[in-house]
Design an enzyme around this catalytic site. Structure first.
Site, PDB file in Angstrom:
ATOM      1  N   CYS A  64      57.174  -6.989  25.707  1.00  0.00           N
ATOM      2  CA  CYS A  64      56.769  -7.974  24.706  1.00  0.00           C
ATOM      3  C   CYS A  64      55.561  -8.765  25.178  1.00  0.00           C
ATOM      4  O   CYS A  64      55.421  -9.072  26.362  1.00  0.00           O
ATOM      5  CB  CYS A  64      57.918  -8.941  24.409  1.00  0.00           C
ATOM      6  SG  CYS A  64      59.188  -8.217  23.392  1.00  0.00           S
ATOM      7  N   CYS A  65      54.715  -9.121  24.210  1.00  0.00           N
ATOM      8  CA  CYS A  65      53.596 -10.025  24.447  1.00  0.00           C
ATOM      9  C   CYS A  65      52.680  -9.517  25.551  1.00  0.00           C
ATOM     10  O   CYS A  65      51.996 -10.307  26.214  1.00  0.00           O
ATOM     11  CB  CYS A  65      54.095 -11.433  24.796  1.00  0.00           C
ATOM     12  SG  CYS A  65      55.229 -12.111  23.585  1.00  0.00           S
ATOM     13  N   GLY A  66      52.685  -8.218  25.799  1.00  0.00           N
ATOM     14  CA  GLY A  66      51.804  -7.665  26.794  1.00  0.00           C
ATOM     15  C   GLY A  66      52.210  -7.953  28.219  1.00  0.00           C
ATOM     16  O   GLY A  66      51.463  -7.693  29.162  1.00  0.00           O
ATOM     17  N   LYS A  67      53.389  -8.489  28.432  1.00  0.00           N
ATOM     18  CA  LYS A  67      53.836  -8.830  29.779  1.00  0.00           C
ATOM     19  C   LYS A  67      54.391  -7.604  30.483  1.00  0.00           C
ATOM     20  O   LYS A  67      54.790  -6.635  29.858  1.00  0.00           O
ATOM     21  CB  LYS A  67      54.887  -9.941  29.721  1.00  0.00           C
ATOM     22  CG  LYS A  67      54.326 -11.236  29.111  1.00  0.00           C
ATOM     23  CD  LYS A  67      55.365 -12.337  29.121  1.00  0.00           C
ATOM     24  CE  LYS A  67      54.789 -13.612  28.507  1.00  0.00           C
ATOM     25  NZ  LYS A  67      55.762 -14.712  28.491  1.00  0.00           N
TER      26      LYS A  67
END
Length: 276
Positions: A112-115
């Site tokens: 998620c969210c590029g994490k």
């Protein structure tokens, strides 16, 4: 929707039990929470069977369908009936709705969210749990007061000890409380109430009686509440998801103290307000 169904079944039953205290025993009557299975059909297609407490079933069905993204506007809901004896709820929508049963039950692994860390969701959760941008804030006294008021309103829990309790709140107090043997059901009932009653979810807080699990945080994200207050501990995945969804997760709210696990800027203590 033409009408909701509002009839409820008994939410508890009385049973004679034997209670031991040390070596002594006494026979007495105890209240036991009712467990009820409700199968939900949407436009004659079976979607899911929900094991629940048989009250506020209209809220439960609506909240469940909104939470799963099956319907997104109350105007889509044309009719809803329930056969209490058969344990079936039938929903008719004014527009075509689609849900893939394979996707509904499929576990999805995503970043998620590029994490870099991975969070585990059901496939549908990826599309229905969105980042919360609400900037609602509470004082420490607000946190403690809201959880205390939730406990005071939990009559079925006080009677049976066998249900979860969830309340929809704002900084002024509790708006509505729902109870259920399933923690997710209690939250769906709150969501359904808000949708049916036209309650704006801006500035709202969820209080919860139990453990702060990933499932609970996902439900809070789907509802759109910025803050969740729980009586018990969070899980590591719940914290990860709350962090990603911009939800302030607060646990162990008891005995005058609490722990803030994510986004602490939403708790103000009288000093200059922090902003993110």
């Amino acid at each position: 929707m033409n009408r909701p169904f509002t009839r409820d079944l008994p939410v508890s039953t009385k049973r004679t039990i034997v209670r031991y205290t040390g070596e002594s025993k006494v026979e007495l009557e105890d209240a036991i929470a009712t467990e009820y299975a409700l199968t939900i059909f949407v436009n004659d297609q079976e979607m899911a069977t929900v094991v629940c407490t048989p009250e506020h079933l209209d809220d439960l069905v609506i909240g469940f369908l909104f939470s799963e993204g099956v319907i997104r506007d109350i105007r889509q809901l044309e009719d809803m009936t329930v056969n209490l004896h058969a344990g079936k709820a039938r929903v008719k929508t004014s527009t075509t709705v689609n849900f893939n049963q394979a996707f509904y039950n499929k576990r999805y692994i995503g970043s998620c969210c590029g994490k870099s860390r991975q969070s585990f969701y059901f496939y549908n959760d990826v599309h229905t749990a969105k980042r919360v941008e609400d900037k609602t804030q509470l004082s420490p006294l607000d946190v403690l007061t809201l959880v205390n008021h939730m406990e005071d309103s939990a009559n079925l829990f006080q009677e049976t000890g066998g249900v979860h309790v969830a309340s929809l709140c704002d900084s002024d107090g509790i708006i509505e409380t729902r109870m259920d043997i399933g923690r997710h059901n209690a939250l769906d009932k709150l969501y359904g109430h808000a949708v049916r009653a036209g309650v704006s979810l801006d500035g709202k807080v969820i209080t919860f009686s139990g453990r702060l699990s990933s499932e609970v945080v996902l439900k809070v994200g789907k509802i759109g509440a910025a803050i969740v207050l729980a009586k018990s501990a969070p899980t590591s995945l719940a914290i990860d998801i709350a962090d990603e969804l911009n939800i302030t997760a607060i646990g162990f709210v008891r005995n005058g103290s609490f722990n803030v696990y994510t986004h602490p800027w939403r708790v103000i203590d009288g000093r200059a307000e922090e902003s993110q």
